[in-house]
Scaffold this active site. Structure first.
Site, PDB file in Angstrom:
ATOM      1  N   GLY A  41      46.659  70.554  44.626  1.00  0.00           N
ATOM      2  CA  GLY A  41      45.927  69.301  44.520  1.00  0.00           C
ATOM      3  C   GLY A  41      45.899  68.735  43.112  1.00  0.00           C
ATOM      4  N   GLY A 176      34.323  55.771  28.403  1.00  0.00           N
ATOM      5  CA  GLY A 176      33.510  56.763  29.094  1.00  0.00           C
ATOM      6  C   GLY A 176      33.444  58.042  28.300  1.00  0.00           C
ATOM      7  N   HIS A 436      25.210  93.924  20.594  1.00  0.00           N
ATOM      8  CA  HIS A 436      25.126  93.382  19.242  1.00  0.00           C
ATOM      9  C   HIS A 436      26.391  93.720  18.468  1.00  0.00           C
ATOM     10  CE1 HIS A 436      23.406  92.275  15.360  1.00  0.00           C
ATOM     11  NE2 HIS A 436      23.866  93.440  14.885  1.00  0.00           N
TER      12      HIS A 436
END
Length: 457
Positions: A41, A176, A436
């Protein structure tokens, strides 16, 4: 079963359609996919994947240009855009080939052509008709829409064409500044193109939390991008080699104008009226929580139906649709809690409500905010400006929203999404032991800030 008869037929093979087809086959259904273009697609061939392939090149170039800060001398850098195109095509071919391989593995037939519904609940492709005894899934996605005063053609292009350019433009205007527009601007700006980024609303990424939007705008403005918010573009005129436009008291000429200001459902030619499939607001197909349309055994997913236009949303809807068709128990998606990801630099990711939305709903809001620089990894890895923001409910400790801008934000957001899904709140996130030094410690610290006991900050 006759040759033209199936249990499930999916129209469209994008992230929603191909996932629906594979899940249907896993559930024992004889399945076919109708595809008029390429397997995978628009997302895999023209949009999501090509976009991220080009963005990755821009990311590497940025790292090369910043290498001096880490004690590495790099004597200049150039972009060979022909090789960028070559890699982009290789990435697309690899992933679409993978989908084709999954179809073969799951014995899914691919019917090449344009599919439409008939009044008898069948699918017509060309002169042939196919029957589906359990489900027809509509997954045709969306198409671009021009803004008033413009039309696609020539050097006025959509986002799909923007990611398929054969040469690096010198200048580009993008209408946009949502996720798609910000990604295009960030990619081409860092690759050396002069970019004008326009947004009618008052800020870039206008649907994101205001703090996140502001932080993203600061970084985008450093990427060869000229930002214009609250600005209307007018007098757009295209010629063979340029596009001219005006905005406010200014004007510009660019190589291409990219319209990234909206899309609509791709329903033309599907035969919805003939099949009795009803449309709702904005031309979207009406569905229930199991993605069932008004027509028996016909489902619709992805950009055809309400909810965010996101590939991962379409995939999950595809699973729900075929599981419902198979008689399994399903549950509606909480659309507000789907993670949203924008892959510009800096990355932007979020889920749930913004602070403004939460307050508008009258919730007892508590905020936890931490910059990446508050934890060791932010300094070690060179991103101290990133921001993690948690929106919570003070009374119950609920996670109402999570918003992150910075390196790996699109990965970090998933922890908060998962915590919410498993009915955890920010107090639980605050007390989960994190490795960490990692950027994920910033998520923990933001949760601690919301809970009232921030350690590093």
């Amino acid at each position: 079963m006759p040759e033209n008869a199936y249990d499930c037929i999916v129209i469209g093979s994008g992230p929603g359609g191909y996932v629906a087809a594979i899940r249907a086959a896993q559930l024992g259904m004889k399945t076919a996919v109708v595809e008029r273009d390429q397997v995978g697609g628009r997302c895999l061939n023209y949009a999501c994947i090509p976009a991220k392939a080009v963005l990755r090149v821009a990311d590497i170039l940025s790292e090369v240009e910043e290498a001096g800060e880490f004690g590495i001398d790099v004597n200049g850098s150039t972009v060979d855009f022909s090789k960028v195109i070559e890699r982009r095509e290789k990435v697309v071919k690899t992933l679409t080939g993978g989908v084709a391989g999954l179809f073969k593995k799951n014995q899914i037939d691919v019917i090449q052509g344009t599919g439409s519904l008939t009044g008898e609940g069948k699918v017509k492709v060309g002169d042939d008709e196919y029957e589906a005894s359990k489900a027809i899934v509509l997954a045709t996605g969306s198409v671009p829409r021009p803004v008033p005063g413009t039309e696609f053609g020539g050097r006025i292009i959509g986002t799909e064409e923007a990611w398929a350019l054969e040469a690096l433009p010198e200048t580009l205007a993008v209408l946009g500044a949502g996720a798609s527009g910000a990604e295009i601007a960030s990619a081409y700006g860092r690759l050396g193109t002069k970019v004008y980024l326009f947004e009618m609303l008052d800020r870039v990424l206008p649907t994101e939390d205001a703090d996140i939007s502001k932080a993203a705008a600061r970084q985008l403005g450093k990427q060869n991008i000229e930002l214009h918010t609250g600005t209307k573009v007018e007098n757009v005129k295209a010629s063979d080699d340029k596009v001219s436009l005006s905005f406010g008291d200014s004007s510009a000429e660019v190589d291409y104008l990219v319209i990234a200001a909206g899309r609509g459902p791709d329903v033309e030619g599907l035969g919805l009226d003939e099949a009795g499939v009803k449309l709702g607001d904005h031309g979207l197909i009406e569905v229930d929580g199991a993605l069932r349309t008004s027509a028996e055994r016909i489902y619709a997913i992805g950009d055809l139906v309400p909810g965010p236009a996101l590939a991962h949303k379409a995939s999950d809807e595809g699973v729900i649709a075929v599981e419902d068709a198979a008689g399994l128990e399903t549950h509606p998606i909480e659309y507000v809690d789907i993670p949203r990801a924008t892959f510009c630099t800096p990355n932007v990711a979020s889920f749930g409500l913004t602070e403004e939305q939460a307050r508008e709903q009258g919730l007892d809001v508590v905020i936890g905010k931490v910059q990446y620089g508050a934890v060791g990894a932010g300094t070690v890895y060179g991103d101290r400006t990133g921001l993690i923001k948690i929106v919570g409910d003070k009374q119950y400790g609920e996670l109402i929203g999570g918003h992150i801008v910075g390196a790996k934000a699109t990965e970090l957001i998933q922890e908060l999404v998962n915590a919410k899904l498993l009915e955890g709140g920010y107090p639980e996130v605050a007390r989960i032991v994190h490795g960490h030094p990692t950027l994920s410690e910033g998520v923990m610290e933001a949760a601690r800030a919301a809970d009232g006991w921030l350690i590093h900050g």
